[in-house]
Design an enzyme around this catalytic site. Structure first.
Site, PDB file in Angstrom:
ATOM      1  N   ARG A  43      23.119  16.514  83.241  1.00 43.09           N
ATOM      2  CA  ARG A  43      23.952  15.850  82.525  1.00 43.09           C
ATOM      3  C   ARG A  43      23.941  13.880  82.657  1.00 43.09           C
ATOM      4  NH1 ARG A  43      28.965  18.512  83.008  1.00 43.09           N
ATOM      5  NH2 ARG A  43      28.386  18.056  84.521  1.00 43.09           N
ATOM      6  N   LYS A 147      21.264  32.012  93.690  1.00 42.20           N
ATOM      7  CA  LYS A 147      22.011  32.833  94.166  1.00 42.20           C
ATOM      8  C   LYS A 147      23.526  32.181  93.407  1.00 42.20           C
ATOM      9  CE  LYS A 147      24.464  32.206  98.468  1.00 42.20           C
ATOM     10  NZ  LYS A 147      25.287  32.531  99.251  1.00 42.20           N
ATOM     11  N   HIS A 177      17.199  33.194  99.696  1.00 43.47           N
ATOM     12  CA  HIS A 177      16.543  31.887 100.516  1.00 43.47           C
ATOM     13  C   HIS A 177      16.190  33.490 101.851  1.00 43.47           C
ATOM     14  CE1 HIS A 177      20.444  30.314 101.977  1.00 43.47           C
ATOM     15  NE2 HIS A 177      19.746  30.084 102.678  1.00 43.47           N
ATOM     16  N   LYS A 181      12.428  33.536 104.672  1.00 44.65           N
ATOM     17  CA  LYS A 181      12.815  32.173 106.039  1.00 44.65           C
ATOM     18  C   LYS A 181      11.533  33.035 107.392  1.00 44.65           C
ATOM     19  CE  LYS A 181      16.890  31.414 106.819  1.00 44.65           C
ATOM     20  NZ  LYS A 181      16.924  29.798 106.907  1.00 44.65           N
ATOM     21  N   GLU A 215      28.905  32.500 111.302  1.00 43.14           N
ATOM     22  CA  GLU A 215      29.016  30.998 110.535  1.00 43.14           C
ATOM     23  C   GLU A 215      29.927  29.702 110.981  1.00 43.14           C
ATOM     24  OE1 GLU A 215      27.565  29.648 106.241  1.00 43.14           O
ATOM     25  OE2 GLU A 215      29.107  31.637 106.149  1.00 43.14           O
ATOM     26  N   ASP A 234      29.579  36.950  98.965  1.00 40.36           N
ATOM     27  CA  ASP A 234      29.430  35.739  98.957  1.00 40.36           C
ATOM     28  C   ASP A 234      28.288  35.574 100.364  1.00 40.36           C
ATOM     29  OD1 ASP A 234      29.409  32.475  99.492  1.00 40.36           O
ATOM     30  OD2 ASP A 234      29.709  32.926 101.129  1.00 40.36           O
ATOM     31  N   HIS A 239      22.157  38.129 101.509  1.00 34.36           N
ATOM     32  CA  HIS A 239      21.626  37.942 102.609  1.00 34.36           C
ATOM     33  C   HIS A 239      21.965  39.428 103.353  1.00 34.36           C
ATOM     34  CE1 HIS A 239      21.502  33.942 100.820  1.00 34.36           C
ATOM     35  NE2 HIS A 239      22.594  33.881 101.336  1.00 34.36           N
ATOM     36  N   LYS A 329      33.322  33.339 108.812  1.00 40.50           N
ATOM     37  CA  LYS A 329      33.215  32.568 108.713  1.00 40.50           C
ATOM     38  C   LYS A 329      34.389  32.082 110.184  1.00 40.50           C
ATOM     39  CE  LYS A 329      31.562  30.438 104.429  1.00 40.50           C
ATOM     40  NZ  LYS A 329      30.775  29.861 104.412  1.00 40.50           N
TER      41      LYS A 329
HETATM   42  N1  LIG Z   1      23.794  23.518  97.594  1.00 37.63           N
HETATM   43  C1  LIG Z   1      23.193  24.823  98.105  1.00 37.63           C
HETATM   44  O1  LIG Z   1      22.920  24.770  99.299  1.00 37.63           O
HETATM   45  C2  LIG Z   1      23.496  25.942  97.754  1.00 37.63           C
HETATM   46  C3  LIG Z   1      22.164  26.640  98.424  1.00 37.63           C
HETATM   47  C4  LIG Z   1      22.636  28.521  98.178  1.00 37.63           C
HETATM   48  C5  LIG Z   1      22.857  28.681  96.593  1.00 37.63           C
HETATM   49  N2  LIG Z   1      22.699  27.633  96.394  1.00 37.63           N
HETATM   50  C6  LIG Z   1      23.125  27.693  94.428  1.00 37.63           C
HETATM   51  O2  LIG Z   1      22.986  26.891  93.584  1.00 37.63           O
HETATM   52  C7  LIG Z   1      23.518  26.015  92.918  1.00 37.63           C
HETATM   53  C8  LIG Z   1      23.637  25.169  92.599  1.00 37.63           C
HETATM   54  O3  LIG Z   1      24.240  24.791  93.650  1.00 37.63           O
HETATM   55  P1  LIG Z   1      24.325  22.898  94.375  1.00 37.63           P
HETATM   56  O4  LIG Z   1      25.575  23.114  95.689  1.00 37.63           O
HETATM   57  O5  LIG Z   1      23.431  21.823  94.312  1.00 37.63           O
HETATM   58  O6  LIG Z   1      25.630  22.233  92.950  1.00 37.63           O
HETATM   59  P2  LIG Z   1      26.279  21.140  93.069  1.00 37.63           P
HETATM   60  O7  LIG Z   1      26.268  19.830  93.703  1.00 37.63           O
HETATM   61  O8  LIG Z   1      27.546  21.220  92.293  1.00 37.63           O
HETATM   62  O9  LIG Z   1      24.905  20.810  91.157  1.00 37.63           O
HETATM   63  C9  LIG Z   1      25.709  21.521  90.036  1.00 37.63           C
HETATM   64  C10 LIG Z   1      24.195  21.496  89.306  1.00 37.63           C
HETATM   65  O10 LIG Z   1      24.317  21.365  87.803  1.00 37.63           O
HETATM   66  C11 LIG Z   1      24.078  19.932  87.212  1.00 37.63           C
HETATM   67  N3  LIG Z   1      24.923  20.432  86.033  1.00 37.63           N
HETATM   68  C12 LIG Z   1      26.349  20.901  85.787  1.00 37.63           C
HETATM   69  N4  LIG Z   1      26.489  21.055  84.189  1.00 37.63           N
HETATM   70  C13 LIG Z   1      25.576  20.641  83.821  1.00 37.63           C
HETATM   71  C14 LIG Z   1      25.092  21.488  82.507  1.00 37.63           C
HETATM   72  N5  LIG Z   1      26.183  20.865  81.551  1.00 37.63           N
HETATM   73  N6  LIG Z   1      23.891  21.282  82.308  1.00 37.63           N
HETATM   74  C15 LIG Z   1      22.671  20.506  83.108  1.00 37.63           C
HETATM   75  N7  LIG Z   1      22.586  20.282  84.370  1.00 37.63           N
HETATM   76  C16 LIG Z   1      24.446  20.905  84.432  1.00 37.63           C
HETATM   77  C17 LIG Z   1      24.979  18.629  87.832  1.00 37.63           C
HETATM   78  O11 LIG Z   1      24.866  17.774  87.090  1.00 37.63           O
HETATM   79  P3  LIG Z   1      25.116  16.275  86.361  1.00 37.63           P
HETATM   80  O12 LIG Z   1      26.605  16.765  86.308  1.00 37.63           O
HETATM   81  O13 LIG Z   1      24.904  15.520  86.352  1.00 37.63           O
HETATM   82  O14 LIG Z   1      25.359  17.869  85.020  1.00 37.63           O
HETATM   83  C18 LIG Z   1      24.530  19.321  89.145  1.00 37.63           C
HETATM   84  O15 LIG Z   1      23.180  18.452  89.284  1.00 37.63           O
HETATM   85  C19 LIG Z   1      24.529  27.166  92.694  1.00 37.63           C
HETATM   86  O16 LIG Z   1      24.316  28.242  91.645  1.00 37.63           O
HETATM   87  C20 LIG Z   1      25.051  27.410  93.645  1.00 37.63           C
HETATM   88  O17 LIG Z   1      25.810  28.887  94.347  1.00 37.63           O
HETATM   89  C21 LIG Z   1      23.252  26.367  97.080  1.00 37.63           C
END
Ligand SMILES: NC(=O)c1ccc[n+]([C@@H]2O[C@H](COP(=O)([O-])OP(=O)(O)OC[C@H]3O[C@@H](n4cnc5c(N)ncnc54)[C@H](OP(=O)(O)O)[C@@H]3O)[C@@H](O)[C@H]2O)c1
Length: 482
Positions: A43, A147, A177, A181, A215, A234, A239, A329
C-alpha cells in the site's frame, strides 16, 4: 523463459530480510533465467526508484557473502514497484496491466508470493482469481503462501477451499522454510542415498528421537500475535512436525513432489491421537518469567512459550519409539537439532555400572549445520574405561563457505515448478489435526501445569525429571560453530 516474481507485502520485514536477498543471490549466481523480473506490491506509495533505493540499503545487511555492487545494480534494474491494496479490486486489474507491460506480452512463469499478514491470504487469492491472474493461458501461474497456513484445522481447511476455488493444488506452494535448509535436505540424502543408515533406522535399533527447536530470543514486540498462537501453533504445527516427518518417512518411490509428500502424510496419519489423559502425561508446557509483562500479552496469560511433546508413530518401523518434540523461547541458545538415540548394546561387556550411553546421531540444522555420530571409544592408558567420542561433518567447512539461505532453494523450486519441499493441503490439515486437540486440552484444563522458567536455560527445570521418568535424557548441548 520469462519469469516474474510478484511479491505482495513488498515493504515488509520478510521481503527485505529474506526474499530480496535470496533473489539477488540467485541472480548473482546466475541461477535465474536471464531477464527475470520482480514486481513488489504494497500500500505504501513509492516509485520503482524509491523501492530500489530502500532495498539497496537493506540488502547488504542480509546477504551472507560480500555485496557485489555491480551484480546488485544489474539485479535492481529488474526490480519494480506497484502501489497496491489487496482490499481494492481495481488494484488487481492495474497489477495485471503492469505485469503484462513488464513481461512485454511474453508467455512464461509468474510466481505470486503472499508475504502479507495471514488474514489477507484468502482475499488475495480470491481477487487474483477474479482478475484472471491465476489463469494459465499465457504460461504457468503459481502462488507461494507463507506461514502460518491457518490458525487451526477449521481455518486451514477453509483457506485450502478458498485457494482451490482459484488455483489447482499443483499451482500452490505452502512454504515452511525449514524444508529449504540444506541440512534438512541432507537428512533425506543421509537416509536414502546411503545404505549404512537405513537398516538401523527403525524400532530395532533406535530407542527414541528428540527434535529440538530452541530460540534464545524472547517474544519481543510480537506479544499481540504470540499470545494467541503460543509455541504449539507458532513452531510445532509447522517446523517441528515437518522435521519429524522427514526423519520418520519411508523412502519415496521417486524424488518428486507427490511421492515425497505422500510419504510425509503417511507419517502424520500414523501419529497416535492424544486423549485428554495422554495430554496430561505426554505433554509438558512452560512460560518464561516476565512474559506477561510484554505489551499485548494478558496479565493472566496461560500461553506456553515452551513445550515438549511425546508422540508415537503407529507403524511397523516406529512402534514403541517415542518422538520427543521440544521448542521454546528464551532458552540457552539458538539451535535446531534432531537427535536419533540408538539403543544400548544388548550385553554390556565393558560397563559394570550399566551407565554407558547408546550411540547417537545428531543432525544440526541451524545455526550449526552438520552431522555428528557419537559412539563409544576406549580412553587410552586407562584400562577399559570408555568415553563417547564423535565423528563430525561440518557442512560449511566441508563445502567451504556459507550455505545458501533456505529461501534461495525454495524460490528457485517455486519458479521451476518443483513442490517437493512445500506442504500439500492434506499435509497441513493433518498437522493441525495433531496440534488442535493438545491446544484445546491445554486451554480447557489445568494439566499439565504451566511451569515458569527463567530465561537463558533449557526451559523449566521440571522438564528434566519429566523425560527421566521415561528413562531418557535431553541432549542439551549448544552447538559449537566451526
Ligand atoms: N518476517 C519473517 O521473518 C517471517 C518469517 C516467516 C514467515 N513470515 C510470514 O510472512 C508474512 C509477512 O511477514 P512480515 O514479517 O514481512 O510482515 P510485515 O513486516 O508486517 O509486512 C506486511 C506487508 O504487507 C503489506 N500489507 C499490509 N496490508 C496490505 C494490504 N491491504 N494490501 C497490500 N499489502 C499490504 C505491508 O505493506 P504496506 O503497509 O505498505 O501495505 C507490508 O509490506 C506473515 O504471514 C508472516 O507470518 C515472516
Amino acid at each position: 523463459m520469462s519469469l516474474t516474481f510478484v511479491i505482495f507485502g513488498a515493504t515488509g520485514d520478510l521481503t527485505s530480510r529474506k526474499l530480496i536477498p535470496a533473489l539477488y543471490a540467485l541472480h548473482r549466481k546466475q541461477k535465474l533465467p536471464a531477464g527475470t523480473r520482480v514486481l513488489g506490491a504494497a500500500r505504501t506509495d513509492m516509485t520503482d526508484e524509491a523501492w530500489r533505493n530502500k532495498l539497496s540499503e537493506s540488502t547488504p545487511k542480509f546477504v551472507d557473502q560480500a555485496f557485489d555492487e555491480r551484480a546488485w545494480s544489474d539485479f535492481a534494474s529488474r526490480v519494480h514497484y506497484q502501489r497496491f491494496n489487496i482490499q481494492d479490486v481495481a488494484d488487481f486489474q492495474r497489477l495485471a496491466s503492469r505485469c503484462a507491460e513488464l513481461e512485454g506480452g511474453k508467455d512464461g512463469v509468474r510466481v505470486y508470493y503472499l508475504a502479507t499478514s495471514p488474514e489477507l491470504y484468502g482475499d488475495a487469492v480470491v481477487r487474483l482469481g477474479e482478475a484472471g491472474l491465476a489463469r494459465e493461458t499465457a504460461g504457468a501461474r503459481r502462488v507461494v503462501i507463507e506461514k502460518p497456513f491457518g490458525i487451526d484445522l477449521p481455518s486451514a481447511k477453509k483457506l485450502n477451499e478458498t485457494v482451490h476455488r482459484v488455483f489447482e493444488e499443483r499451482q500452490v506452494y505452502r512454504i515452511d522454510h525449514y524444508l529449504g535448509k540444506e541440512t534438512v535436505q541432507n537428512l533425506l540424502v543421509l537416509r536414502f542415498a546411503n545404505t549404512i543408515f537405513e537398516p538401523v533406522w527403525n524400532r530395532n535399533y533406535i530407542d527414541h528421537v528428540q527434535i529440538t527447536v530452541a530460540e534464545d530470543v524472547d517474544v519481543g514486540k510480537r506479544g499481540d500475535y504470540y499470545d494467541g498462537a503460543g509455541v504449539l501453533r507458532d513452531m510445532f504445527q509447522n517446523h517441528l512436525l515437518q522435521l519429524m516427518t522427514i526423519t520418520a518417512m519411508e523412502a519415496p518411490v521417486r524424488f518428486e513432489a507427490d511421492a515425497v509428500r505422500d510419504e510425509k502424510v503417511k507419517v502424520l496419519r500414523s501419529v497416535r491421537p492424544l486423549s485428554n489423559d495422554d495430554v496430561a502425561r505426554h505433554t509438558f508446557r512452560g512460560q518464561y518469567e516476565g512474559y506477561r509483562e510484554i505489551v499485548g500479552v494478558a496479565d493472566d496469560s496461560q500461553t506456553a512459550t515452551f513445550a515438549a511433546l511425546r508422540l508415537q508413530v503407529d507403524n511397523w518401523r516406529w512402534q514403541g519409539v517415542p518422538f520427543y518434540l521440544r521448542s521454546g523461547k528464551g532458552l540457552s541458545c539458538r539451535t535446531t537439532q534432531i537427535v536419533v538415540q540408538f539403543r544400548r548394546p544388548p550385553h554390556m561387556l565393558f560397563d559394570a555400572n550399566g551407565s554407558l550411553d547408546g550411540d547417537r546421531l545428531v543432525v544440526q540444522v541451524q545455526p550449526a549445520e552438520g552431522i555428528q555420530l557419537h559412539f563409544q571409544t576406549k580412553v587410552p592408558d586407562a584400562g577399559m574405561r570408555l568415553r563417547q567420542t564423535d565423528l563430525a561433518v561440518d557442512f560449511r567447512q566441508e563445502f567451504s563457505g556459507p550455505l545458501p539461505d533456505a529461501y534461495q532453494r525454495l524460490l528457485l523450486d517455486a519458479a521451476s515448478g518443483d513442490a517437493s519441499l512445500f506442504a500439500r493441503s492434506d499435509e497441513v490439515e493433518f498437522a493441525w489435526s495433531i496440534i488442535d486437540p493438545i491446544h484445546a486440552a491445554w486451554k480447557g484444563g489445568a494439566v499439565p501445569p504451566l511451569h515458569a522458567y527463567e530465561k537463558g536455560i533449557w526451559g523449566p527445570s521440571a522438564c528434566t525429571p519429566w523425560i527421566r521418568e521415561q528413562g531418557r535424557e535431553w541432549f542439551d548441548v549448544c552447538p559449537v560453530l566451526g
